[in-house]
Design a protein around this motif. Sequence first.
Motif, PDB file in Angstrom:
ATOM      1  N   LEU A 190       0.563  -1.298  -0.117  1.00 44.83           N
ATOM      2  CA  LEU A 190       0.086  -0.073  -0.152  1.00 44.83           C
ATOM      3  C   LEU A 190       0.879   1.374   0.051  1.00 44.83           C
ATOM      4  N   GLY A 191       1.778   1.040   0.735  1.00 42.67           N
ATOM      5  CA  GLY A 191       2.807   2.400   0.750  1.00 42.67           C
ATOM      6  C   GLY A 191       3.301   2.402  -0.739  1.00 42.67           C
ATOM      7  N   ASP A 192       3.831   1.302  -1.268  1.00 39.18           N
ATOM      8  CA  ASP A 192       4.480   1.619  -2.421  1.00 39.18           C
ATOM      9  C   ASP A 192       3.583   2.244  -3.601  1.00 39.18           C
ATOM     10  N   ALA A 193       2.070   1.793  -3.387  1.00 40.08           N
ATOM     11  CA  ALA A 193       1.359   2.469  -4.426  1.00 40.08           C
ATOM     12  C   ALA A 193       0.910   3.927  -4.133  1.00 40.08           C
ATOM     13  N   LEU A 194       0.911   4.206  -2.833  1.00 38.56           N
ATOM     14  CA  LEU A 194       0.691   5.756  -2.465  1.00 38.56           C
ATOM     15  C   LEU A 194       1.984   6.384  -3.050  1.00 38.56           C
ATOM     16  N   ASN A 195       3.196   5.768  -2.690  1.00 36.97           N
ATOM     17  CA  ASN A 195       4.143   6.652  -3.434  1.00 36.97           C
ATOM     18  C   ASN A 195       4.188   6.777  -4.903  1.00 36.97           C
ATOM     19  N   ALA A 196       3.912   5.838  -5.528  1.00 37.75           N
ATOM     20  CA  ALA A 196       3.733   5.593  -7.149  1.00 37.75           C
ATOM     21  C   ALA A 196       2.769   6.881  -7.480  1.00 37.75           C
ATOM     22  N   ALA A 197       1.617   6.871  -7.012  1.00 36.82           N
ATOM     23  CA  ALA A 197       0.488   7.871  -7.180  1.00 36.82           C
ATOM     24  C   ALA A 197       1.449   9.219  -6.750  1.00 36.82           C
ATOM     25  N   ILE A 198       1.873   9.492  -5.827  1.00 34.01           N
ATOM     26  CA  ILE A 198       2.308  10.763  -5.563  1.00 34.01           C
ATOM     27  C   ILE A 198       3.414  11.257  -6.695  1.00 34.01           C
ATOM     28  N   LYS A 199       4.243  10.295  -7.103  1.00 32.98           N
ATOM     29  CA  LYS A 199       5.158  10.695  -7.980  1.00 32.98           C
ATOM     30  C   LYS A 199       4.261  10.807  -9.503  1.00 32.98           C
ATOM     31  N   ALA A 200       3.249   9.928  -9.889  1.00 37.45           N
ATOM     32  CA  ALA A 200       2.582  10.215 -10.903  1.00 37.45           C
ATOM     33  C   ALA A 200       1.728  11.352 -11.179  1.00 37.45           C
ATOM     34  N   TYR A 201       1.061  11.712  -9.928  1.00 35.96           N
ATOM     35  CA  TYR A 201       0.386  12.970  -9.628  1.00 35.96           C
ATOM     36  C   TYR A 201       1.015  14.098  -9.750  1.00 35.96           C
ATOM     37  N   ARG A 202       2.277  14.084  -9.404  1.00 37.11           N
ATOM     38  CA  ARG A 202       3.139  15.197  -9.188  1.00 37.11           C
ATOM     39  C   ARG A 202       3.518  15.491 -10.732  1.00 37.11           C
ATOM     40  N   ALA A 203       3.765  14.492 -11.484  1.00 36.09           N
ATOM     41  CA  ALA A 203       4.202  14.650 -13.028  1.00 36.09           C
ATOM     42  C   ALA A 203       3.221  15.095 -13.897  1.00 36.09           C
ATOM     43  N   ASP A 204       1.786  14.460 -13.675  1.00 35.53           N
ATOM     44  CA  ASP A 204       0.982  14.931 -14.405  1.00 35.53           C
ATOM     45  C   ASP A 204       0.109  16.231 -14.333  1.00 35.53           C
ATOM     46  N   GLY A 205       0.413  16.835 -12.786  1.00 32.61           N
ATOM     47  CA  GLY A 205      -0.091  18.387 -12.758  1.00 32.61           C
ATOM     48  C   GLY A 205      -1.454  17.952 -11.793  1.00 32.61           C
ATOM     49  N   THR A 206      -1.685  16.715 -11.507  1.00 29.70           N
ATOM     50  CA  THR A 206      -2.768  16.262 -10.414  1.00 29.70           C
ATOM     51  C   THR A 206      -2.642  16.955  -9.189  1.00 29.70           C
ATOM     52  N   LEU A 207      -1.370  17.051  -8.673  1.00 24.31           N
ATOM     53  CA  LEU A 207      -0.973  17.489  -7.340  1.00 24.31           C
ATOM     54  C   LEU A 207      -1.204  19.022  -7.319  1.00 24.31           C
ATOM     55  N   GLU A 208      -0.950  19.741  -8.410  1.00 25.63           N
ATOM     56  CA  GLU A 208      -0.987  20.975  -8.364  1.00 25.63           C
ATOM     57  C   GLU A 208      -2.364  21.512  -8.563  1.00 25.63           C
ATOM     58  N   ARG A 209      -3.205  20.714  -9.189  1.00 27.86           N
ATOM     59  CA  ARG A 209      -4.699  21.141  -9.276  1.00 27.86           C
ATOM     60  C   ARG A 209      -5.252  20.856  -8.023  1.00 27.86           C
ATOM     61  N   ILE A 210      -4.964  20.019  -7.286  1.00 25.31           N
ATOM     62  CA  ILE A 210      -5.625  19.832  -6.216  1.00 25.31           C
ATOM     63  C   ILE A 210      -5.132  20.677  -5.169  1.00 25.31           C
ATOM     64  N   VAL A 211      -3.825  21.334  -5.020  1.00 23.67           N
ATOM     65  CA  VAL A 211      -3.736  22.338  -4.219  1.00 23.67           C
ATOM     66  C   VAL A 211      -4.237  23.740  -4.418  1.00 23.67           C
ATOM     67  N   THR A 212      -4.125  24.052  -5.820  1.00 23.67           N
ATOM     68  CA  THR A 212      -4.771  25.241  -6.151  1.00 23.67           C
ATOM     69  C   THR A 212      -6.333  25.423  -6.088  1.00 23.67           C
ATOM     70  N   THR A 213      -7.009  24.217  -6.200  1.00 21.45           N
ATOM     71  CA  THR A 213      -8.273  24.137  -5.887  1.00 21.45           C
ATOM     72  C   THR A 213      -8.975  24.419  -4.662  1.00 21.45           C
ATOM     73  N   ASN A 214      -7.909  24.220  -3.847  1.00 18.53           N
ATOM     74  CA  ASN A 214      -8.237  24.208  -2.376  1.00 18.53           C
ATOM     75  C   ASN A 214      -7.394  25.414  -1.741  1.00 18.53           C
ATOM     76  N   GLY A 215      -7.176  26.128  -2.357  1.00 19.08           N
ATOM     77  CA  GLY A 215      -6.784  27.700  -1.822  1.00 19.08           C
ATOM     78  C   GLY A 215      -5.299  27.809  -1.620  1.00 19.08           C
ATOM     79  N   PHE A 216      -4.399  26.602  -2.213  1.00 17.27           N
ATOM     80  CA  PHE A 216      -3.096  26.652  -1.889  1.00 17.27           C
ATOM     81  C   PHE A 216      -2.270  27.532  -3.155  1.00 17.27           C
ATOM     82  N   LYS A 217      -0.812  28.012  -2.818  1.00 15.35           N
ATOM     83  CA  LYS A 217      -0.267  28.434  -3.976  1.00 15.35           C
ATOM     84  C   LYS A 217       0.407  27.154  -4.822  1.00 15.35           C
ATOM     85  N   PRO A 218       0.529  26.935  -6.065  1.00 15.04           N
ATOM     86  CA  PRO A 218       1.113  25.949  -6.963  1.00 15.04           C
ATOM     87  C   PRO A 218       2.424  25.202  -6.053  1.00 15.04           C
ATOM     88  N   GLU A 219       3.148  25.926  -5.408  1.00 12.94           N
ATOM     89  CA  GLU A 219       4.450  25.434  -5.034  1.00 12.94           C
ATOM     90  C   GLU A 219       4.144  24.428  -3.970  1.00 12.94           C
TER      91      GLU A 219
END
Length: 277
Positions: free
Chosen positions: A244-273
């Motif tokens: 499960l930890g491996d899968a979560l880490n793989a998702a973090i890496k993939a979502y950072r690469a494809d912009g999903t993490l940035e979309r999540i933080v900006t949608t919730n009021g964070f700055k992209p960084e």
Amino acid sequence: MPNSQIRLFAAIGMGLSIALALSSCAGASAQVSADCVPKFDVPTSAAKTLKIAAPDYPPMFTYQNNVLGGVDGAFYEQFAKDACLTTEVTILPSAGVIEAVKNGQADVAGGGWFPTAERAKVIGQTTPAFANPAVFVAKDPATSLDTYRGKTIGTVQGFLWVSDLKAWGGDNIKLYESADAVFSDLKNGRIDTALLSVSSASYRIAAMGTSELKYAVVSPHPAIKAFNEPAVTNFPYVKSNAKLGDALNAAIKAYRADGTLERIVTTNGFKPEAAKP
């Protein structure tokens, strides 16, 4: 009463409170399509279900009408979708969340958890997901802790800086159960500044709809260990479930690469960084 009995009763009480919360506050998402092809291999405690324990803590985690929200909630929603899992969410007080994961009553925890060596003894911790530094909140906030020497600082119990801050400021440090309570006293002039995470501060300032209060990221300080370390959050999971930890880490890496993490933080009021800790 002997200390050993006090600790025993406290542990029993915590276990009962978690069990009651787990039985009364859980909700599940819709079923997954039979033809879903998983992007991640995720073994969980219940078949095809990701069990999530979290506090109601906007903007990091919310759960209303069976809908996951907040930063961590949006991550888990996407992760479960890509892993062909339903989600089962249990809202708990912050003090019970890590215990629920430790005891296997939930697969993962939400709510903006900072990785620590102490927590690593009882739960698994992923690679850093989001940046969430400490900030001072005031009408004209400073960045240096020494600016507030002799003044009253309000913060929430449970933050990593609390014990060091109390040693530094003594009775001038006021501890609260929630960020809302801190903001109430700050607005009413009962404290000079609030010390919170940027997620909590930015969310509440925006909710107030006023420019009266601002926040400033805290500078490193020799007395406060937490100010000198990377302020990043992760996704805690059951320690024995390495896959499960491996899968979560793989998702973090993939979502950072494809912009999903940035979309999540900006949608919730964070700055992209915030998506690049």
